[in-house]
Structure formats: C-alpha cells, structure tokens
Write an enzyme that holds these catalytic residues in place. Structure first.
Site, PDB file in Angstrom:
ATOM      1  N   ARG A   1       0.834  -1.164   0.048  1.00 37.41           N
ATOM      2  CA  ARG A   1      -0.032  -0.217   0.035  1.00 37.41           C
ATOM      3  C   ARG A   1       0.802   1.085   0.141  1.00 37.41           C
ATOM      4  O   ARG A   1       1.937   1.274   0.568  1.00 37.41           O
ATOM      5  CB  ARG A   1      -0.852   0.071   1.285  1.00 37.41           C
ATOM      6  CG  ARG A   1      -2.174  -0.732   0.925  1.00 37.41           C
ATOM      7  CD  ARG A   1      -2.999  -0.872   2.171  1.00 37.41           C
ATOM      8  NE  ARG A   1      -2.381  -1.378   3.138  1.00 37.41           N
ATOM      9  CZ  ARG A   1      -2.704  -1.922   4.619  1.00 37.41           C
ATOM     10  NH1 ARG A   1      -4.016  -1.363   4.683  1.00 37.41           N
ATOM     11  NH2 ARG A   1      -2.250  -2.454   5.238  1.00 37.41           N
TER      12      ARG A   1
ATOM     13  N   SER B   1       7.747  -5.185   6.769  1.00 37.66           N
ATOM     14  CA  SER B   1       7.445  -6.188   7.772  1.00 37.66           C
ATOM     15  C   SER B   1       8.118  -7.606   7.614  1.00 37.66           C
ATOM     16  O   SER B   1       7.449  -8.519   7.317  1.00 37.66           O
ATOM     17  CB  SER B   1       5.961  -6.515   8.057  1.00 37.66           C
ATOM     18  OG  SER B   1       5.444  -5.223   8.201  1.00 37.66           O
TER      19      SER B   1
ATOM     20  N   ASP C   1       5.331  -3.796  10.855  1.00 39.77           N
ATOM     21  CA  ASP C   1       4.050  -3.481  11.157  1.00 39.77           C
ATOM     22  C   ASP C   1       3.642  -3.348  12.829  1.00 39.77           C
ATOM     23  O   ASP C   1       2.728  -2.529  12.905  1.00 39.77           O
ATOM     24  CB  ASP C   1       3.187  -4.531  10.456  1.00 39.77           C
ATOM     25  CG  ASP C   1       3.622  -5.848  10.686  1.00 39.77           C
ATOM     26  OD1 ASP C   1       4.762  -6.055  11.396  1.00 39.77           O
ATOM     27  OD2 ASP C   1       3.056  -6.747  10.247  1.00 39.77           O
TER      28      ASP C   1
HETATM   29 MG    MG Z   1      -0.808  -6.357   7.946  1.00 43.55          MG
END
Ligand code: MG
Ligand code: ADP
Length: 499
Positions: free
Chosen positions: A109, A179, A232
């Site tokens: 994203r 992450s 994250d």
């Molecule tokens: Mg996630």
C-alpha cells in the site's frame, strides 16, 4: 449355449449383488466400529492441546524470562528483541504532509496523510492498494522490486490534490513499513536478515532496504526522503499511541504474529547507544519465534513444522497465526480419515493437499450456528469434495476448530500477559490507577470472532482483578498511519519547528 451364457450371467449378477451387499455391510460395520477411534483421536488431541490456567501462567512467565534474555545480549534468546530506534512515539502534535509505504503483508500500500496537529488531527488520508506481481515477489532482483515500488509511489505522488500541503522548498517525507526481519541500524536504515511470507529475492538479503529504495526513487526521478523504517508492529504501536496515550504495546494477529512494546531504555543491557531523551525505546520482539517447553506442541505441529519452509523456526507463530490454523485442522482431519474412516471408507484426495483448508474457511465453519451445520457441510463439499457429510462428521470438524483456535487464542493471551509482567503491569499497585492499552491489528483478530472472544476471556482469567485496567483495542490498519506519524516525528524539519 445362449441359455448357458444367460445362466452364467445370472449367477454372476447374483454374486456381484451379494458381494456388494457384503461389502456394504462390512463398510457399515467398519464405520460403526471406527467412531470409537475417531472419538479417541479427538480426545487425545484435545488433551495434548490443553491450556489450563497453570500452563498458561508458565507460558506467560517463560515469555517474560525470554524477554529479559533477549534484551540482555545479542542471540541471548529465541526472541530477537530488536531495537527499533523509535524513542519518541507520536504525541498528537504532528503536523504536515507525510507519505507511507506498507510492504510485507498480503498487500502493498501507498498512502498520504495530512496531519493537522493537536486540534485538527488527521485532516485527510488517502490510500492506494497495489498488488505485487508474483514474478516481482520471488526470483526477481532488488532493482526490479524497488523500481516497482518507486514507480507505484511516483504515480501516487503525481495524484496529490490541493487538500494536501507541502510548505514551499521542502522535501516530501516518507515512513516505510517493511514487515520482514530487519537489523535496524538507525531510525531510517536497516539490513534485511531474511525474507518470509512468500517473498524471495536473493540480492536484497544483507542490504540496507532504505538505501535500495532511495536508489530506485532516484531512478524514477522522485525526490522523497525516507524518514523512518519500521515493521508493522512498531507502526501499529505508533498509530495506537496517536489515538490513545495509554497504548503500551502492539500485537499483530494476521498471516503471522508478532509484538512490540515500549521498554525503559535503561532496562536494555545490550543497548550501547546514547540513552534517548525520552528514556524509552520501542522493542520489536519478533515473538513468533518464541519457544518454551511449556508450549503444548502436538505431533501435528511437529509434522507441520518439519515440512514447512522454515523448520525449527517460528514455533509459537505456527500454533497461533492465520497462515497455519487451517493447516493444523487439515492435518488432524487427514489422520482421522486415514486411521478412523472419519469420512467413510476413503480418504478425500483433496484432504492430502497442504494448506488447502484456509483459516477464513475454518472460521466460517466454526461460526456456523445452523442446526444441521449447513456451512460446514458446504465447505466440506466445496473444498474437500466430501459430498454427503453426516451431522456427526460435521460436529467433529467444529470441535476440532474449537480446540485449535482456543489453543492459539489462549497462547496469544499468555504472551500478552508475559509483556505486562515484564513491565510490572500485571498486578494492581496501591494508589496506581493507570490503564494499559494493547493495540491489536490483523485479520485473524479482526474477523475470527471466536478467536478474539477467547483471547479476551483468557486475559480476564489470567489477570483477575487487574483485568479492568487492561484494554485490548482493535487498531484497524494502524501501521500505515503509524509509519507516516513516525516520519513526522523523525522529520528533518522537526527541530526547525521546535526552535
Ligand atoms: Mg498487515
Ligand atoms: P497481513 O497479516 O498479511 O498483513 P491481514 O492482517 O489481512 O494481513 O491478515 C491476513 C490473514 O488473516 C490471512 O492469512 C488469514 O489467515 C487471516 N484471515 C483473514 N480473514 C479471516 C477470517 N475471516 N477469519 C479468520 N482468519 C482470517
């Protein structure tokens, strides 16, 4: 001659009919004989998965002990306890336009957010989701991956509307949520230790991912500064703290599981840097790799681990997270089908395919409230090609879902209590009335209601009177906003504003 043939054929038919009847009778006998075996396997599995209070307290204590060990020295524990370099969490005063990139979950994203300070808070927030082609995720090169990311970001920056304001002469700044396990070198740099979750691009391992991104942005003609590199859990903690000053830890319960929390800097013996002004440091625990002799590991877990991409690693994660719960269920069902004829005299061939039962399907079956367990029946038919499951079979499936999910949720709760113990917040202290909030993100927690309820119930059981002062809060996609907020608090212009 003709008669004889007919006679033979009649005899044959009779023999076949007879044979079929005998077979059916045998089958029926076998089935009735094998239910006892199904139930014995179920009972055995339930016992081996059991997490009574005494065991959960041992798990919580072991988590606390491992946290201490991981903080004491590099490699001191299965818990890496990585120093995040985040020592000033958002306060709410953050102002300006910031971007964020989120790589490492199920989606990639890009986002921008206009922060309006304490009064106006988040003025505007735009997100774009981009799926990463399989051939970029695995087997490509660092240049291909980072060019893909930089191009997506450049296209997104080009659509910035008038609602977003960058003061003249200033460079755009970005928070990068990456992450994967990273050895952090500073707030805005860190080297990739290894890929997970389906990513595999050899020439990135050991590289500074921010450096790689910066080079790609330069190639794309994009002038953006990476102000913060986080994962994250750290992003979720930052986003959570922005909304609620009582947030002290964040937990991810999605494809994988992990946790981060705020530690007192002087309680980190392996920290050789300057003590931060705040006296605090966010620690990325990488708790998915937690291991303890108190974990109720079954032979199904052992086999899953041995056949996994990372044998011997992430054992706690493999008992808890969304990537694995459905697969544990498949393994138990497969054994019941083979050894106790759960589905009749055959083992459904689909049941032999690893990861065919996904956790969302498992949740749908577990949540089935209909009297005849219609949803379970349909899932068994659609996924495993078991056409006519009986109610008895379906009930076994639901019971297994319950055993597996309760174990995962209860072990997660014990892990959280381990963190609270480390911080001395698991018991009420005289005269102290401080609330502690744990921000939780991830679709497993968000959408698997029975998992979530069980986790919350278990927290109450474990904490007793203290439970009233501990709050578990869903932080829906807090990690993206969190990364933008950390870019703001680590902005190159922050000191200018303060003076
Ligand atoms: Mg996630
Ligand atoms: P990520 O952890 O990859 O960033 P998410 O937080 O969206 O992404 O988590 C995705 C995982 O959550 C999936 O792998 C799946 O196992 C689990 N999940 C998604 N939807 C559900 C659901 N309805 N019930 C149970 N688990 C779910």
């Amino acid at each position: 001659m003709g008669k004889l043939v007919v006679g033979v054929s009649v005899v044959c038919t009779a023999a076949v009919v007879c044979g079929v009847a005998v077979l059916l009778m045998k089958r029926r006998m076998k089935n009735s004989g094998e239910w006892g075996k199904v139930e014995a396997l179920l009972k055995d599995f339930e016992e081996k998965c059991a997490t009574p209070m005494g065991k959960l307290k041992q798990v919580a204590d072991a988590m606390t002990v491992e946290m201490h060990a991981g903080l004491a020295s590099e490699g001191g524990s299965k818990l890496k306890m990585l120093i995040s370099y985040v020592d000033n969490l958002p306060t709410g005063d953050e102002e300006g336009l910031f971007y964020a990139l989120d790589l490492g979950g199920t989606n990639f994203r890009v986002m921008r957010v206009q922060l309006g300070g304490n009064e106006k808070r988040i003025v505007k927030h735009e997100v774009k989701e981009v799926s990463i082609p399989q051939n970029v995720m695995a087997g490509s090169s660092s240049e291909v991956l980072f060019d893909f990311i930089a191009t997506a970001l450049a296209e997104f920056v080009a659509t910035e509307g008038d609602d977003f304001h960058l003061p003249p002469g200033r460079q755009r700044e970005l928070g990068f949520t990456f992450s994967f396990p990273v050895k952090q070198l500073s707030i805005a740099s860190g080297t990739l230790i290894k890929w997970t979750k389906g990513f595999s691009i050899e020439d990135v391992v050991g590289q500074d991912v921010v450096g790689e991104l910066a080079k790609a942005m330069e190639r794309a003609g994009l002038d953006v500064r990476v102000a913060a590199l986080v994962n994250d859990t750290v992003g979720t903690l930052a986003g959570g703290r922005y909304n609620n000053p009582d947030v002290i830890a964040a937990v991810i319960l999605g494809t994988g599981t992990n946790a981060a929390y705020v530690e007192r800097a002087h309680a980190i013996p392996k920290w050789h840097g300057l003590l931060p002004k705040s006296g605090e440091m966010v620690i990325n625990m990488e708790w998915g790799n937690f291991l303890s002799s108190h974990l109720p590991v079954t032979e199904y877990d052992q086999n899953l681990d041995v056949e996994s991409l990372n044998p011997g690693e992430q054992i706690y994660e493999k008992m808890i997270s969304g990537m694995y719960l459905g697969e544990i269920l498949r393994r138990v069902l497969c054994r019941m089908a083979k050894e106790a004829s759960l589905f009749g005299d055959y083992v459904p061939s689909k049941l032999k395919i690893p990861f065919i039962l996904r956790t969302p399907d498992m949740a749908a079956m577990h949540h089935d409230e209909s009297a005849d367990l219609k949803v379970v029946g349909n899932k068994l038919k659609d996924i495993l090609e078991v056409p006519n499951s009986t109610l008895k079979m379906r009930k076994i499936v639901v019971e297994l879902c319950d055993i597996i999910t309760s174990r995962g949720a209860r072990l997660s709760a014990a892990g959280i209590v381990g963190i609270l113990k480390k911080l001395g917040k698991d018991t009420l202290k005289d005269g102290e009335n401080q609330r502690s909030v744990i921000a939780v993100d991830g679709a497993l927690f968000e959408r698997y209601t029975k998992f979530r309820n069980c986790l919350e119930e278990t927290m109450k059981e474990l904490l007793g009177d203290t439970a009233d002062s501990i709050v578990i809060e869903l932080s829906n996609d807090g990690s993206g906003v969190g990364a933008a907020l950390l870019a703001a608090s680590h902005s190159q212009y922050t000191d200018l504003e303060e003076s």
